[in-house]
Scaffold this active site. Structure first.
Site, PDB file in Angstrom:
ATOM      1  N   ASP A 249       0.933  -1.211   0.168  1.00 47.19           N
ATOM      2  CA  ASP A 249      -0.003  -0.104  -0.107  1.00 47.19           C
ATOM      3  C   ASP A 249       0.801   1.291  -0.111  1.00 47.19           C
ATOM      4  O   ASP A 249       1.632   1.434   0.793  1.00 47.19           O
ATOM      5  CB  ASP A 249      -0.871   0.006   1.219  1.00 47.19           C
ATOM      6  CG  ASP A 249      -1.884  -1.063   1.399  1.00 47.19           C
ATOM      7  OD1 ASP A 249      -2.306  -1.447  -0.129  1.00 47.19           O
ATOM      8  OD2 ASP A 249      -2.455  -1.595   2.039  1.00 47.19           O
ATOM      9  N   ASP A 411     -13.976  -4.603  -2.375  1.00 45.85           N
ATOM     10  CA  ASP A 411     -13.891  -4.439  -0.631  1.00 45.85           C
ATOM     11  C   ASP A 411     -15.240  -4.383  -0.116  1.00 45.85           C
ATOM     12  O   ASP A 411     -16.008  -3.557  -0.067  1.00 45.85           O
ATOM     13  CB  ASP A 411     -13.310  -2.892  -0.752  1.00 45.85           C
ATOM     14  CG  ASP A 411     -12.080  -2.752  -0.806  1.00 45.85           C
ATOM     15  OD1 ASP A 411     -11.343  -3.610  -0.459  1.00 45.85           O
ATOM     16  OD2 ASP A 411     -11.620  -1.934  -1.569  1.00 45.85           O
TER      17      ASP A 411
END
Length: 562
Positions: A249, A411
């Site tokens: 990330d 998600d």
């Protein structure tokens, strides 16, 4: 060595191939016009995407006829993926478009009944042709293909094994119950269905063999008596490997530095002296960390850009530079997520999602991951009675670069209900983990904006719609599991696996080696991804792979020798 050329017809990531050639100590020139083809002494023709698009571009650029002449001249040729398929007469992918016709046969779609398609991941190449020809070092030559090594494949179409063209076949590979041609070799022509430049050191060995071969070596005519041909063996089960994917990330800190989060040692507020184009950008940490993961045996690496860069022109996006630098030393597939959408530069210039993806591919990415924009696209698709528009990022990128280039990052979060009747418009499942008030059912709500906003669409609707649009893989996160180190959401994964026929990557929740073994054993998922535990070295990738190997789960072993 002079006279080495690359034929790039304008589709996909060729930077990694150039970097692999450079890594091996060679320089390669680019074909810029048809006349350059016949100047070459050696020619590499790589490719991704659709057979038809590749052939049309070859014809439009007037490359097709010089390419046939080059091969007929007995100069050394290497085709990769579509570069191999183009040698055949045609493909079921685009039946009305002819191939180069060098080899008899047709490229065919995999049977989807017993396996997911695309065939995406690491598999064996079993040589059925043994060339008993000694090179200057006195070694038997197999064009660099080493028994037991595995290589990275990413394709939906392949050439089935055919006894009639056996003299062309160097190796075969089994996927499900189908045996297809994974490499060809005859006289001066060599080709691989897999991507050597994305196959770690095993792939570099193959490129090295081609680059080092000379006038009367293994890729030119050899005595037929020194060629031994074997028949391929159908195995009870293929040797397709499970993938371990490391995720980074990436975000900017207060000073514009690019840093990796989910790790205490990657403080987003630390300073740097690295200056790029007048701006302070800490590119070292993401690039160095990706290299570490490659050295530790990661099968793929995913960069998720969690900073928008809204005020940055497309050509100056920091992630482009990260990909360029990473692809110089990392020779496994790279996926980039975040910002794959229509954008407008600060000067008002519009760039389509397809154009954005193209910049990432040219910078070293092999796949792009689409998140929130996939949810919005599916909402419109369902509202339009499931009629494809042809204009979404998923559709345009898949059409130009192939379905394997498009990953959908999902998600979802659990919404508990007492009965399926409570949510008649959503896909509800019975759960073994009741809700806070004992609710025995749940549905998975898709979210956007990094999970900050829920939408009225469930994960089942999303993945099936994205598959219909042309997506080639699902990156399946779970907000309820993220950061818990309690294991993957097996119920969610199994439900999605039943819904689609494309590969699925399990994500969110890994905290120990057993979680990887559990998700592979209980869901038959194709890959498992982790981030924080790898960043912090709580569980090194090598430990995960050794643990899986001890439990007879097929994984890739890397041999770093060249």
């Amino acid at each position: 060595m002079g006279g080495l050329y690359l034929l790039d017809y304008g589709a996909g990531n060729v930077r990694s191939l150039v970097n692999a050639v450079n890594k091996l100590g060679y320089e390669i020139e680019w074909i810029k016009e048809p006349g350059d083809i016949l100047k070459a002494e050696k020619l590499i023709f790589p490719g991704v995407g659709a057979f038809g698009s590749a052939m049309q571009l070859l014809v439009e650029k007037n490359y097709a006829e010089p390419l046939k002449q080059f091969i007929a001249s007995r100069k050394q040729f290497m085709g990769i993926c579509v570069g191999l398929q183009a040698l055949f007469e045609g493909s079921e992918e685009n039946p009305n478009i002819s191939g180069l016709g060098i080899i008899p046969g047709t490229v065919k779609l995999f049977n989807k009944d017993d396996k997911v398609v695309p065939h995406m991941g690491w598999n064996e190449a079993n040589c059925i042709k043994e060339i008993k020809y000694k090179n200057e070092l006195g070694q038997d030559i197999h064009c660099g293909i080493k028994p037991g090594s595995v290589y990275y494949f990413v394709h939906s179409y392949a050439v089935p094994y055919n006894e009639k063209i056996k003299e062309w076949i160097l190796s075969t590979t089994q996927y499900g119950d189908e045996i297809f041609i994974s490499s060809i070799q005859k006289d001066n022509v060599f080709g691989t269905q897999f991507h050597p430049e994305k196959s770690g050191y095993a792939g570099l060995r193959i490129l090295k063999s081609f680059l080092e071969s000379s006038g009367n070596n293994n890729l030119v005519v050899v005595d037929d008596k020194k060629i031994i041909m074997k028949n391929p063996t159908i195995l009870p089960k293929d040797r397709f490997r499970k993938r371990i994917i490391a995720c980074l990330d990436v975000r900017t800190n207060d000073h514009g530095d690019l840093v990796v989060t989910k790790g205490d040692q990657y403080d987003v507020r630390e300073r740097t002296t690295d200056i790029t184009n007048g701006q302070v950008r800490n590119l070292g940490k993401p690039v160095d960390l990706a290299r570490r993961y490659f050295d530790e045996g990661a099968d793929e690496i995913t960069f998720l850009n969690i900073t928008s860069f809204r005020n940055c022109p497309l050509v100056d996006l920091p992630m482009l530079e990260i990909l360029k630098r990473t692809s110089e030393t990392v020779f496994v597939p790279l996926t980039i997520g975040g910002g794959i959408r229509d954008i407008i530069d600060p000067d008002g210039k519009f760039h389509s999602a397809l154009e954005v993806a193209g910049e990432y591919f040219r910078s070293g990415a092999d796949k792009v991951s689409i998140g929130s924009d996939a949810v919005y696209a599916v909402e419109n698709y369902l509202a339009n009675n499931k009629i494809l528009s042809g204009r979404t990022a998923i559709e345009t990128i898949a059409h130009a670069y192939g379905s394997q280039a498009v990953v959908i990052s999902v998600d979802p979060k659990r919404i508990y209900v007492n009965s399926p009747d409570d949510e008649p418009n959503h896909h509800v499942i019975k759960t073994s983990y009741p809700g806070p008030n004992g609710e025995p059912w749940c549905w998975y709500q898709c979210t956007v904006k990094g999970g900050r906003e829920g939408r009225d669409i469930d994960v089942h609707q999303l993945v099936t719609s994205c598959e219909a649009m042309g997506a080639g893989e699902i990156l399946l996160n779970c907000m309820d599991k993220d950061g818990t180190n309690s294991g993957y959401d097996l119920e969610l994964i199994n439900d999605v696996k039943k819904a689609v026929r494309i590969p699925v990557i399990a994500s969110s929740g890994a905290g120990k080696e057993d979680h990887f073994a559990e998700v592979f054993a209980k869901t038959n998922v194709e890959a498992a991804l982790a981030a924080g535990i790898f960043h912090r070295r709580e569980i090194p990738i090598k430990h995960v792979k050794n643990y899986l190997k001890e439990r007879y789960i097929l994984i890739r072993d890397e041999d770093p020798s060249l």
